[in-house]
Design an enzyme around this catalytic site. Structure first.
Site, PDB file in Angstrom:
ATOM      1  N   ASP C 113       0.801  -1.229   0.000  1.00 24.32           N
ATOM      2  CA  ASP C 113       0.000   0.000   0.000  1.00 24.32           C
ATOM      3  C   ASP C 113       0.832   1.276   0.000  1.00 24.32           C
ATOM      4  O   ASP C 113       0.319   2.351  -0.286  1.00 24.32           O
ATOM      5  CB  ASP C 113      -0.928  -0.003   1.217  1.00 24.32           C
ATOM      6  CG  ASP C 113      -1.826  -1.230   1.242  1.00 24.32           C
ATOM      7  OD1 ASP C 113      -2.256  -1.675   0.166  1.00 24.32           O
ATOM      8  OD2 ASP C 113      -2.086  -1.752   2.338  1.00 24.32           O
ATOM      9  N   GLY C 156      -4.919  -0.368  -1.651  1.00 23.06           N
ATOM     10  CA  GLY C 156      -4.275   0.807  -1.091  1.00 23.06           C
ATOM     11  C   GLY C 156      -4.679   1.104   0.347  1.00 23.06           C
ATOM     12  O   GLY C 156      -4.268   2.097   0.922  1.00 23.06           O
TER      13      GLY C 156
END
Lengths: 332, 332, 332, 332
Positions: C113, C156
């Site tokens: 991420d 993410g």
């Protein structure tokens, strides 16, 4: 490269600047062979290898006549700024042009070799490294299956950026490059490789040597023959060649090319707005994450060495003595 | 190759047969160097290139002594059946073994070259073609950008299966292979390539020549030099080499290897159940989608030519006269 | 991840340090389930996705009892230093451990991420971005063929690093992420997307929306339904999901993981040599190309935002008024 | 698809036939929206996903009025033959057209689902299987690292061709498809999966379930929820979706599309030469390696089942009793 062209085109359109693209490198400039670059031209090119505008050597730019023709063409076409994407040769062209033309000249670093000062990475470098890494992963499969020594020659012109990156990424057992090797050391090199190969081979069955192009006189074939003659080791061979240049660019390259392309046009726009064209020609690059402009003359003269810490490890590998096997271990 | 080993291992476990794998090809058989193959050994190998069991030439099998050692080892280890995955050389080994050992010998076609009769496709062929195709797509990008002629040498031993498949898949402008070229035709070849290149080049800027390995004396480098000497055309060069052998196998290859591996063990199982070992050694392959067994002696003597229709197009390309440009057009 | 494990193992061997690897994250620490890590363990893992040591959530580390068990295990096993590769959750574990154990604790940033302060890029980020970019290039093909709007949801967690990188690399027409979107703006968003889509669609037939996971309540499916209800636009949908996590890592990731792994062990080695263990726990990362150590407490509290310049472009896209179409143009 | 268009275009040029391409499927035919297809149009498209001619559903062709408009357009444009590349829906269009237009109608099988009788493989199938296989290899990495059960939903409309090919190629532990599963069996399915997962999980830490789209009411999400409710197993989820449709086609697909495209035009050419248009419409495909024409009406009514031998293995897997674990073993 296409991502840079796309960013330049779209940013120009956004800022109301007219943008043309010269074909075949400087040849298109000298011959006034160009296309207008509008947003419609650059649809769906960001994922394509190669370049929309074609590329070519231009020997004419090595002569003063050619440079003057180029400068005349720029004047005739009322060009305010010229953005050149390329490497060493292209930047020599910028330098020559700057003596005969006073518009804004901007270089963007575009070569797979990463051998340009003024930037951490050139456009094309990350893609080349990833492509070579994938190819060498395949070679590792075969090398393991047959328990063999492979020499893989990678590109890099006169620097070891590709060789070191690829070598570390693939866990190659040896990297032979300008930074850790002196040409007169042949006998020593052969002897050490032979010892390292012997030490390693029984452990996991394969030994990969990454060779920088232009390092060994006669290239990978000659190195293989030398190893074969001076030892009883029979190496397989792969010269990766041009597959390192094409293919869908890596995400890193597309990002970098987009950022530099946008920055180049915004720089031109600011100059036009404030009527403050910079006298000096320069290259835009990213250094430590920061957009940086470096005079072309500096780019042309300064070296960008491979990081010392990487070289040190592989130089140690070639050092004689008890430590070598440890370092060989490290390498895989 | 790993998919076949996995299928053999798992089917053996399912049917209650004990299964061992000899290492380093026939060397492991002669030296009784083997591992027991249980389901745990073959977890997560279907997607890996190379082979779990290692591979190697075994010159000992070319001598009667070696063959007898191998046969003795099979007897000593109480082996009922031996499954050999390989190409021409491996099958010669089977043939030799069959004179000294009377267990069940089964060959599975495993070579990237696809030059074995008794099957439409060998295990490894589809992966090699796909890998070469992806590599040549990258070369096309560069060839287009620089508007150049590229010679790409692909593998294939003494047949053009890879060359033709890759050439058609990539839309190559010329395929030079055993099937459409006689070595004495050099001058004609150069002349025709020169004409074709000239005709094509202004159209889209690149011209790809796929060259089968072992066709041209001296290989791709020599062809490049010949073209350069006898015409003013400057070709770039790429020898794909061993990257065609490794990497994650294509889905087609994994399927084929799985089916053949299962079939081989089921064949052995039936033979054991009914005590009806076949006297003849044979190879299992798929022909027109149907599992087929072909005597090894037939596999060793019969050719498997590239389909005539493919060759015809590229032979026409090399014919003189008005039609050639049409065929060149076809080729891209 | 495997590249980091390999670098830690090989550097330890080189420096004469004994190295073990705990399995299944903190679970293996608490349960004293570990393997000795020697050079033989890490052969050929640099090119593999996943992790040799397995990974798992460990809820026990959220309780004081679990943390004390972990600390006791470290003492019992006479561990001098613990290197933890992971993200936010793993680092909370380090922080908790530091209250109960006084060996050297080092974190390495390992999450796709990229949402960790103290480093420019986390290990895994580049691979995830490249994998998503390749996948979205494929979606573009279909979107172009059918002239459709596609919503692609990327990972993410709670930051837009993947969304922005992938969006810029693929030339997506819109990026919807935390940085440029407030949840209350739904009606406005729908209206603006509708306008932008209309403006763009006739130009080149496709419109790609990159959606950050966790942004839209109900995810991509809900956004599609909202767009469908409030406009007459029928979007296709793709949730990339876990394919972003696996696969052969990018060369960038392997390099970064190797450098950080080497640095972590060298740091430990220095501390042991000079008996100067640092009181504070810290994370090693690269910031602007320089190896940097940042206290874990800082990593856990500081944000790492997506660069403003990227956000600005896509926020402008969502602004009303005449400029939007220019920015939309820029986006593709 | 592009390889077929290229082959049709180049073969037409070679044989002196004029060739146009209708855009957006049947919509372009009805609206007489078309482009002339000359060799220059099809340069460098063989390696591109998607289609040069765009694609779209055409609801008008479901009505008699639309079909008559299409037939009128063909007459007005003096078309001799229409080649349609597509699946079930496209072929229904051919069937309808044949009642109102008497030129030569030829279908080429073009769908990723491979659910068309009259051919072993459709154009697009091999690429979809390879793309899904690569994606699931990545998922395996993560599934192994976290020792989890993953459900991956693949395309296939109403048949299991993709599911079985991908499942066997990736060594999936379970394939849930129309061929081996009856919807009323839910409770049994859950119970058996639970048992199989338990048996397998301790062996190598991951369990992949391939789910055919449209099989489970509510799709992969619903299956996950059902498994979660009725057992204590927490599955991760991936719906591959449209990434299976795009991207550079596999070499197999390019070859197949080229062969079928050439054959279609040569068929038309023979018909024109001898003035012997066939009354019946038909599809060209390869069956067992042989070019075969099958009446469209047959293609529309006949099923093409997944090979029995594949289904049997996975049906056995779902059978109760002692044998199931053997078959589970087989599956990985």
């Amino acid at each position: 490269m296409n991502s840079a062209i796309r960013a330049i085109t779209l940013t120009s359109a956004k800022l109301g600047l007219q943008c043309v693209g010269f074909l075949h490198g400087y040849n298109g400039l000298i011959n006034q062979e160009y296309i207008e670059l509008t947003p419609d031209c650059v649809i769906d090119i960001t994922q394509r290898g190669g370049t929309l505008l074609k590329s070519a050597r231009c020997d004419a730019m090595l002569e003063d006549t050619g440079v003057q023709q180029a400068a005349n063409a720029l004047r005739k076409l009322h060009i305010d700024a010229l953005i050149v994407i390329g490497g060493d040769g292209s930047f020599r062209g910028i330098h020559a042009l700057s003596a005969h033309w006073h518009g804004q000249l901007i270089g963007l670093p575009g070569t797979i070799d990463n051998d340009l000062a003024g930037c951490d990475h050139t456009i094309g470098f990350s893609s080349a490294v990833n492509t070579a890494t994938v190819a060498i992963d395949k070679i590792r499969d075969t090398a393991n299956a047959f328990e063999r020594v492979f020499i893989t020659e990678v590109m890099g012109r006169h620097s070891g950026h590709i060789a070191y990156n690829v070598g570390i990424a693939t866990g190659a057992e040896a990297i032979l490059s300008f930074e850790n090797y002196t040409k007169s050391d042949t006998a020593k090199l052969v002897q050490q490789l032979q010892r390292a190969i012997t030490e390693q081979q029984h452990k996991h069955g394969s030994f990969l040597i990454i060779l920088a192009e232009n390092l060994w006189p006669g290239g990978a074939h000659a190195l293989r023959d030398a190893l074969n003659e001076q030892s009883n080791i029979n190496c397989a061979l792969c010269v990766l060649g041009h597959i390192q240049r094409g293919g869908a660019p890596s995400a890193e390259n597309r990002m970098l090319a987009t950022e530099l392309g946008v920055a180049a046009v915004e720089t031109v726009y600011q100059a036009i707005q404030h009527d403050t064209f910079r006298a000096a020609t320069f290259m835009l690059g990213k250094i430590n994450g920061v957009l940086t402009s470096t005079p072309i003359s500096t780019v042309l003269t300064r070296q960008k060495p491979v990081p010392d810490s990487w070289v040190k490890r592989y130089r140690d590998f070639l050092a004689e003595g008890e430590t070598s096997s440890l370092y060989t271990n490290f390498l895989n």
